[in-house]
Scaffold this active site. Structure first.
Site, mmCIF file in Angstrom:
data_model
loop_
_atom_site.group_PDB
_atom_site.id
_atom_site.type_symbol
_atom_site.label_atom_id
_atom_site.label_comp_id
_atom_site.label_asym_id
_atom_site.label_seq_id
_atom_site.Cartn_x
_atom_site.Cartn_y
_atom_site.Cartn_z
ATOM 1 N N CYS A 80 3.520 8.487 0.432
ATOM 2 C CA CYS A 80 4.140 7.623 1.429
ATOM 3 C C CYS A 80 4.233 6.232 0.813
ATOM 4 C CB CYS A 80 3.262 7.605 2.686
ATOM 5 S SG CYS A 80 3.789 6.404 3.906
ATOM 6 N N CYS A 83 -0.599 2.508 9.095
ATOM 7 C CA CYS A 83 0.361 1.637 8.448
ATOM 8 C C CYS A 83 -0.112 0.185 8.350
ATOM 9 C CB CYS A 83 1.589 1.678 9.350
ATOM 10 S SG CYS A 83 3.087 1.690 8.500
ATOM 11 N N CYS A 122 1.857 -1.741 15.513
ATOM 12 C CA CYS A 122 1.876 -1.577 14.055
ATOM 13 C C CYS A 122 1.256 -2.780 13.338
ATOM 14 C CB CYS A 122 3.319 -1.384 13.590
ATOM 15 S SG CYS A 122 3.458 -1.148 11.814
ATOM 16 N N GLU A 132 0.814 -1.211 0.000
ATOM 17 C CA GLU A 132 0.000 0.000 0.000
ATOM 18 C C GLU A 132 0.847 1.261 0.000
ATOM 19 O OE1 GLU A 132 -1.932 -1.494 3.689
ATOM 20 O OE2 GLU A 132 -1.490 0.510 4.458
ATOM 21 N N CYS A 165 6.887 -6.845 7.419
ATOM 22 C CA CYS A 165 7.997 -6.265 8.175
ATOM 23 C C CYS A 165 8.362 -7.236 9.297
ATOM 24 C CB CYS A 165 7.541 -4.931 8.774
ATOM 25 S SG CYS A 165 8.824 -4.061 9.706
ATOM 26 N N CYS A 177 7.098 -4.060 15.909
ATOM 27 C CA CYS A 177 6.581 -2.990 16.786
ATOM 28 C C CYS A 177 5.147 -3.333 17.202
ATOM 29 C CB CYS A 177 6.620 -1.639 16.071
ATOM 30 S SG CYS A 177 8.301 -1.167 15.612
HETATM 31 N N1 SAH Z 1 9.830 0.918 9.817
HETATM 32 C C1 SAH Z 1 9.918 2.342 9.719
HETATM 33 C C2 SAH Z 1 8.919 2.988 8.785
HETATM 34 C C3 SAH Z 1 7.517 2.478 8.731
HETATM 35 S S1 SAH Z 1 6.377 2.913 9.984
HETATM 36 C C4 SAH Z 1 9.847 2.960 11.104
HETATM 37 O O1 SAH Z 1 9.672 2.237 12.071
HETATM 38 O O2 SAH Z 1 10.023 4.165 11.223
HETATM 39 C C5 SAH Z 1 6.131 4.637 9.906
HETATM 40 C C6 SAH Z 1 5.792 5.256 11.234
HETATM 41 O O3 SAH Z 1 4.457 4.937 11.655
HETATM 42 C C7 SAH Z 1 6.701 4.785 12.358
HETATM 43 O O4 SAH Z 1 7.022 5.860 13.195
HETATM 44 C C8 SAH Z 1 5.818 3.803 13.087
HETATM 45 O O5 SAH Z 1 6.266 3.559 14.374
HETATM 46 C C9 SAH Z 1 4.475 4.481 12.996
HETATM 47 N N2 SAH Z 1 3.305 3.637 13.214
HETATM 48 C C10 SAH Z 1 3.090 2.381 12.828
HETATM 49 N N3 SAH Z 1 1.885 1.946 13.213
HETATM 50 C C11 SAH Z 1 1.309 2.973 13.860
HETATM 51 C C12 SAH Z 1 0.054 3.148 14.501
HETATM 52 N N4 SAH Z 1 -0.848 2.164 14.546
HETATM 53 N N5 SAH Z 1 -0.199 4.343 15.068
HETATM 54 C C13 SAH Z 1 0.716 5.344 15.021
HETATM 55 N N6 SAH Z 1 1.910 5.243 14.431
HETATM 56 C C14 SAH Z 1 2.218 4.058 13.854
#
Ligand code: SAH
Length: 362
Positions: free
Chosen positions: A112, A340, A126, A99, A119, A123
């Site tokens: 974006c 994301c 996420c 996406e 991944c 996290c």
């Molecule tokens: N892997 C990279 C880039 C992808 S995520 C990274 O970790 O930076 C892009 C951003 O969105 C990151 O800061 C991630 O922590 C955040 N993110 C992911 N899921 C989220 C959610 N459900 N709510 C808020 N931020 C989120």
């Protein structure tokens, strides 16, 4: 640089102009063919060889035999009724989907992109990481997300953020190649200063990135201001400490002169107290940086909740009183699974439900 191969064929859209020139030589073709082909791919955004009107049929046939020509299938487009943000779901050659998001701002259009299918960083909040990593995206597949959106919207993309699904530093060589092609004056020529790469904090790669001679913004997903809290949200924190991260950020700033962005997703009752804000201020004060607060976007697989609006404001005020540059990220496309990895996930779920005769998900 190594050439890129896909299905035994050279991935022509991932080659730099110099590499393409060398390839033309090897094929016994005139050197100027390289520039023609390169401009068709990266400037005129040709969807196939058919569109390349100034190239002979025999040359195009040679290309078809030798090269793999990356293109994406637009599986779904969702447009937000709130702010016009569009979310795209693209199909890859192997049936996977990724996406990308298109956002309109006063200063231009921003895309974006995803850097991987899935991944492996894990996290906790996420959606992209719930099923692990499927595979890396090629440079051409990263570029194609932008090319396809440019063609679909008919508007120039001026800003690119690598903040979709995937950890870009975990797909490092392809990321660098992608950035060079994206910002090349013979291609789409996006300004390096308008590109942001976001990482969960792979310290050795961040340092390596500082030496690439690029002028892109590095965003660090911090999300907590001490190691103990960060480890609860992000498994990568078991590998690299905040102290190491801060050193890497400082090094990046010293090498490139680019201000660092800290991303901090506010999770209700987890990382949003006054004490957290004070601790974050102490970290941020030591660096040339900007803090971007993001109210966490809840996903149904986890029970994290957003901080209340007044808590978000109090957190921001505290940082401001401590003279930290801070903004609250405007939530774009909340009504279209803006978080994301949510759209891809829904798509996968709907396919598996179709298979069992169930209801379609999205
Ligand atoms: N892997 C990279 C880039 C992808 S995520 C990274 O970790 O930076 C892009 C951003 O969105 C990151 O800061 C991630 O922590 C955040 N993110 C992911 N899921 C989220 C959610 N459900 N709510 C808020 N931020 C989120």
């Amino acid at each position: 640089m190594q050439t890129v191969e896909t299905d035994g064929k050279t991935d022509v859209k991932s080659l730099t102009l110099e590499e393409l020139q060398k390839t033309m030589e090897d094929m016994g073709e005139k050197a100027f063919r390289a520039k023609q082909l390169y401009q068709w791919m990266h400037e005129k955004l040709a969807g196939s060889y058919e569109e390349m009107t100034n190239l002979s049929a025999s040359f195009k046939e040679k290309c078809r035999e030798r090269f793999w020509y990356a293109s994406l299938e637009t599986v779904r487009v969702q447009e937000s009724k709130i702010d016009g943000t569009r979310k795209y779901l693209f199909g890859l050659r192997d049936g996977n989907v990724v996406e990308s998001v298109w956002m309109q701002y006063k200063h231009g259009n921003s895309v974006c992109i995803s850097s991987q299918v899935g991944c492996r960083m894990g996290c906790r909040f996420c959606a992209s990481t719930l099923d692990g990593l499927e595979r890396n995206l090629t440079p051409s597949e990263m570029l194609e997300q932008i090319y396809s959106i440019t063609k679909h919207t008919g508007q120039r993309v001026s800003n690119v953020v690598v903040m979709g699904t995937g950890e870009p530093m975990d797909n490092y060589d392809n990321l660098i190649r992608f950035l060079k092609l994206l910002t090349d004056e013979n291609g789409l020529n996006v300004s390096q200063r308008n590109v942001t790469v976001s990482t969960c904090g792979l310290v050795p790669r961040m340092k390596q990135f500082a030496g690439e001679g690029l002028q892109v913004t590095l965003a660090l997903s911090l999300h907590a201001s001490n190691d103990e809290k960060r480890r609860k949200l992000m498994p990568i924190a078991n590998k690299y400490s905040i102290r190491e991260l801060m050193e890497a950020c400082d090094y990046y700033f010293k090498q490139t002169g680019r201000r660092i962005t800290f991303e901090y997703s506010l999770v209700g009752g987890v990382n949003d107290t006054d004490e957290d804000a004070e601790e974050l201020s102490r970290l941020a004060a030591k660096l040339c940086c900007h803090v971007n607060l993001i109210p966490v976007n809840p996903i149904k697989e986890r029970d994290y909740v957003q901080s209340e609006a007044k808590r978000v404001l109090a957190f921001k005020n505290k940082l401001e009183r401590n003279k930290i540059n801070v903004t609250i990220r405007r939530e774009m496309g909340r009504d279209i699974d803006g978080a994301c990895g949510q759209l891809r996930r829904k798509h996968k779920e709907s396919i598996s439900m179709e298979g069992t005769g169930g209801q379609q998900g999205c």
